[in-house]
Scaffold this motif. Structure first.
Motif, short mmCIF file in Angstrom:
data_model
loop_
_atom_site.label_atom_id
_atom_site.label_comp_id
_atom_site.label_asym_id
_atom_site.label_seq_id
_atom_site.Cartn_x
_atom_site.Cartn_y
_atom_site.Cartn_z
N VAL B 51 0.81 -1.22 0.00
CA VAL B 51 0.00 0.00 0.00
C VAL B 51 0.84 1.28 0.00
O VAL B 51 0.33 2.35 -0.29
N LEU B 52 2.12 1.16 0.35
CA LEU B 52 2.98 2.36 0.33
C LEU B 52 3.31 2.72 -1.11
O LEU B 52 3.41 1.85 -1.98
N PRO B 53 3.53 4.01 -1.41
CA PRO B 53 4.01 4.38 -2.74
C PRO B 53 5.39 3.75 -2.96
O PRO B 53 6.22 3.76 -2.04
N PRO B 54 5.66 3.23 -4.15
CA PRO B 54 6.96 2.59 -4.40
C PRO B 54 8.14 3.51 -4.12
O PRO B 54 9.20 3.04 -3.72
N GLY B 88 20.29 -4.75 -7.53
CA GLY B 88 19.43 -3.85 -6.78
C GLY B 88 17.99 -3.88 -7.30
O GLY B 88 17.03 -3.78 -6.53
N GLY B 89 17.86 -4.05 -8.61
CA GLY B 89 16.53 -4.17 -9.21
C GLY B 89 15.79 -5.38 -8.68
O GLY B 89 14.59 -5.34 -8.41
N VAL B 90 16.55 -6.49 -8.48
CA VAL B 90 15.94 -7.70 -7.92
C VAL B 90 15.45 -7.42 -6.51
O VAL B 90 14.33 -7.78 -6.13
N LEU B 91 16.29 -6.74 -5.72
CA LEU B 91 15.92 -6.41 -4.33
C LEU B 91 14.64 -5.55 -4.31
O LEU B 91 13.68 -5.86 -3.59
N ALA B 92 14.64 -4.49 -5.11
CA ALA B 92 13.49 -3.58 -5.11
C ALA B 92 12.22 -4.32 -5.54
O ALA B 92 11.17 -4.23 -4.89
N ALA B 93 12.31 -5.10 -6.63
CA ALA B 93 11.13 -5.80 -7.13
C ALA B 93 10.66 -6.84 -6.11
O ALA B 93 9.45 -7.03 -5.92
N ALA B 94 11.60 -7.50 -5.42
CA ALA B 94 11.23 -8.52 -4.44
C ALA B 94 10.46 -7.90 -3.28
O ALA B 94 9.44 -8.43 -2.84
N VAL B 95 10.95 -6.75 -2.79
CA VAL B 95 10.27 -6.11 -1.66
C VAL B 95 8.85 -5.70 -2.07
O VAL B 95 7.90 -5.89 -1.33
N ILE B 96 8.72 -5.13 -3.26
CA ILE B 96 7.41 -4.67 -3.72
C ILE B 96 6.46 -5.85 -3.95
O ILE B 96 5.27 -5.79 -3.63
N ALA B 97 6.98 -6.94 -4.50
CA ALA B 97 6.11 -8.07 -4.88
C ALA B 97 5.83 -9.02 -3.72
O ALA B 97 4.88 -9.80 -3.77
N PHE B 98 6.64 -8.92 -2.65
CA PHE B 98 6.51 -9.86 -1.53
C PHE B 98 5.09 -9.97 -0.96
O PHE B 98 4.57 -11.08 -0.80
N PRO B 99 4.39 -8.84 -0.67
CA PRO B 99 3.07 -8.97 -0.04
C PRO B 99 2.08 -9.77 -0.87
O PRO B 99 1.22 -10.45 -0.32
N LEU B 100 2.20 -9.70 -2.20
CA LEU B 100 1.25 -10.43 -3.04
C LEU B 100 1.41 -11.93 -2.86
O LEU B 100 0.43 -12.67 -2.71
N GLY B 159 8.79 2.55 -9.61
CA GLY B 159 9.15 3.59 -8.64
C GLY B 159 10.39 3.28 -7.81
O GLY B 159 11.38 4.01 -7.86
N ALA B 160 10.34 2.18 -7.05
CA ALA B 160 11.46 1.84 -6.18
C ALA B 160 12.70 1.51 -7.02
O ALA B 160 13.82 1.88 -6.67
N THR B 161 12.47 0.87 -8.18
CA THR B 161 13.58 0.49 -9.05
C THR B 161 14.33 1.72 -9.55
O THR B 161 15.56 1.79 -9.48
N THR B 177 11.58 1.46 -17.00
CA THR B 177 12.39 2.69 -16.95
C THR B 177 12.75 3.16 -18.36
O THR B 177 12.89 4.35 -18.61
N THR B 178 12.86 2.20 -19.31
CA THR B 178 13.18 2.58 -20.69
C THR B 178 12.02 3.37 -21.30
O THR B 178 12.24 4.39 -21.96
N VAL B 179 10.79 2.91 -21.08
CA VAL B 179 9.62 3.63 -21.60
C VAL B 179 9.62 5.06 -21.07
O VAL B 179 9.46 6.03 -21.81
N PHE B 180 9.86 5.18 -19.77
CA PHE B 180 9.87 6.50 -19.15
C PHE B 180 10.97 7.38 -19.77
O PHE B 180 10.74 8.52 -20.13
#
Lengths: 347, 229
Positions: B51-54, B88-100, B159-161, B177-180
């Motif tokens: 629920v937190l912003p990334p 670091g991308g793995v870490l960020a994605a893991a933290v964000i995806a963990f609750p699901l 976001g976190a990435t 990030t490439t699209v952005f």
């Protein structure tokens, strides 16, 4: 040989405190639902831990709070047939039964024992089926097979017939009786059904609110209940307060009558229990004029309710039950009851 | 065209999904056995990343594993670095995806019929066997659903990435990030290509989920028919 159980356990407001012992044969734990029967089995199995006490099976200590012994369920060598049978849904019949073997046997022995037990349980050809593709009776036999291949020292059956249709129940009870005889060691059967308990058990422990009410041989319990609780659980329909007049006479104030009884009464008589089918039109004993108040037809008999002439207004109607073949054209004016069929109940 | 962002996104999403799979299952299993009060508290903490912003997660990650932070410096000694690296991308994605993963697995474990585990114990089966061969298969549906959701969320992480690993072409660039970046530099056509690639991957993932569900659905209906006969 046999099992000795003496356990205490507190669960919120509920207090379990039971002590009983059984030699070989089937011991019934009979009680209303929610009285703690299943919790006793869970404690014996080691799934729940009692607060204090001892559980000893064939001289092997399973639990002893004083000696700090508490064997894990895996080491207790018990067979536990759950009410829902607890077959593993992701395994077929064969894999389920293989789970019951203890590790020591080699593959060949296992295969042989598996074939034997499939035949014994009439499950040939079902070994590749998943549990949900089987009928209730077949599921029960798979669960029993899974228990028996482990060669347990005690079998515990938790309401084994409650999940089955009534037309299957009696047939399976006959099979179960033969099977338990063959097993030969101690069996604990939890039930709330008195017919089931009477058919299968040698001895019965009555459980009430987590304590042992009565512990008797089955026949004795049904034909000499002695306590109000035993009378209710064994299906006596008419239970009424009474007091002793002499060794062979008692008075039932609310019915306004006195009954003669065969066996000498003890002091402390508080009530009598009379089974609904014990009243009789022909008996000359304890014969009194009656008034009928209602009737109910059953498939194979009738239930009449009646009152004695001088019965007090606030006391309940009395039940009389008889088979259809004995229905007379005219309702009798008097009913008697044998002096042997009045069960005295004591405090 | 440089396909690095595709490869990088897939490896980040796959690795973080694998990590989250194990950690999520064990967290779910132990939390489902806790007492109600403790369970409520831990559940809130473990669900927060959902629920937190990334960017808030990105902030927390930077202040813990950042290059000049104690933990960051400690990890640096072992050559482990999360800032500006694909790890670091793995870490960020893991933290964000963990609750699901955690939440879907937990509701699976909570609906598990505990008598099956008891039966296994009284039959003499080891607790490990009971966990992997009885409990896990019975909760399979929830666990697969959680895994797919976690993978999809990790794939779409932005976001976190971008806070933790930024955007370096050929090193940390992911599809998101490439699209952005391409949009920022007015390369609308380039952005469009990556948007289509992302759409294709997401469609394949969702199709796969539906096929798994449908297969199980057929199976269940078929089994019901057998019972009725």
């Amino acid at each position: 040989m046999g099992i000795y159980v003496d356990i205490k356990k507190r669960l919120g407001k509920f207090n379990l405190d039971v002590c009983f012992e059984s030699k070989d044969g089937v011991l019934g734990l009979l009680g209303a639902s929610g009285c703690g029967k299943s919790m006793i089995l869970k404690c014996i199995a080691g799934i729940e831990k009692p607060d204090a006490g001892k559980i000893i099976l064939d001289d092997k200590i399973l639990f002893d709070s004083a000696k700090k012994i508490n064997l894990p369920p895996q080491k207790r060598k018990l067979g536990y047939l759950f009410q829902s049978y607890a077959l593993f849904p992701n395994m077929d019949v064969r894999q389920n039964i293989l789970c019951g073997f203890s590790g020591a046997q080699n593959q060949q022995e296992k295969e042989k024992a598996l074939d034997e037990v499939l035949e014994l349980m009439q499950l040939q050809g079902k070994d590749k089926h998943r549990p949900h593709a089987l009928s209730g009776g077949q599921q029960q036999r798979v669960a029993l097979a899974r228990i028996l291949v482990g060669n347990p020292n005690l079998i515990m059956l938790d309401e084994p017939f409650s999940a089955l249709d009534s037309h299957l129940r009696e047939r399976l009870q006959i099979q179960m009786q033969a099977l338990l005889k063959q097993f030969g060691k101690t069996v604990l059967l939890v039930t709330h059904n008195m017919d089931e308990a009477y058919r299968l058990c040698k001895q019965i422990v009555l459980i009430e609110d987590g304590t042992v009410g009565v512990f008797k041989n089955t026949k004795d319990l049904f034909f000499n209940p002695e306590s109000r609780q035993a009378a209710i659980l064994t299906g006596c329909k008419n239970i009424v307060a009474a007091r002793k007049i002499s060794a062979h006479e008692l008075e039932i104030p609310s019915w306004g009558i006195r009954f003669q009884v065969d066996k000498p009464l003890k002091d402390g008589l508080c009530a009598v229990a009379i089974r609904a089918h014990y009243f009789n039109t022909e008996a000359n004993w304890n014969r009194f004029p009656i008034v009928f108040t209602g009737e109910l037809e059953e498939p194979y008999g009738y239930i009449y309710t009646f009152r004695y002439e001088n019965q007090q207004a606030e006391s309940e109607d009395i039940w009389w039950k008889f088979p259809k073949s004995r229905r007379a054209m005219e309702k009798p004016k008097e009913l008697g009851i044998s002096n042997r069929n009045i069960f005295p109940l004591y405090e | 065209m440089d396909l690095f962002p595709l490869w990088n996104s897939l490896r980040i999403a796959t690795l973080s999904a694998v990590i989250v799979f194990f950690i999520g299952i064990f967290a779910a299993y132990y939390v489902s056995k806790l007492r109600p009060f403790v369970k409520g508290v831990i559940d809130v903490i473990l669900t927060l990343p959902l629920v937190l912003p990334p960017t808030v997660i990105g902030y927390f990650l930077l202040v813990t594993v950042g290059a000049r932070r104690p933990l960051g410096m400690f990890l640096e000694q072992f050559g482990v670095r999360f800032v500006m690296t694909w790890q670091g991308g793995v870490l960020a994605a893991a933290v964000i995806a963990f609750p699901l993963m955690y939440r879907t697995a937990r509701s699976g474990f909570e609906s598990f019929d505990e008598t099956l585990a008891y039966a296994g114990q009284t039959l003499g089966l080891s607790n490990r066997f009971i966990f992997w061969r009885i409990r896990m298969p019975a909760c399979k549906q929830g666990i697969i659903a959680g895994l797919v959701l976690a993978f999809a969320r990790a794939l779409g992480e932005f976001g976190a990435t971008s806070m933790l690993i930024g955007y370096t072409p050929g090193r940390t660039a992911t599809i998101a990030t490439t699209v952005f970046h391409l949009w920022q530099v007015n390369d609308e056509q380039g952005a469009f290509v990556w948007v289509m690639i992302n759409l294709a991957i997401s469609a394949v993932v969702l199709l796969a989920v539906n096929m798994i569900e449908r297969k199980n659905g057929y199976l269940r209906r078929y089994q019901k028919e057998i019972r009725e006969i």
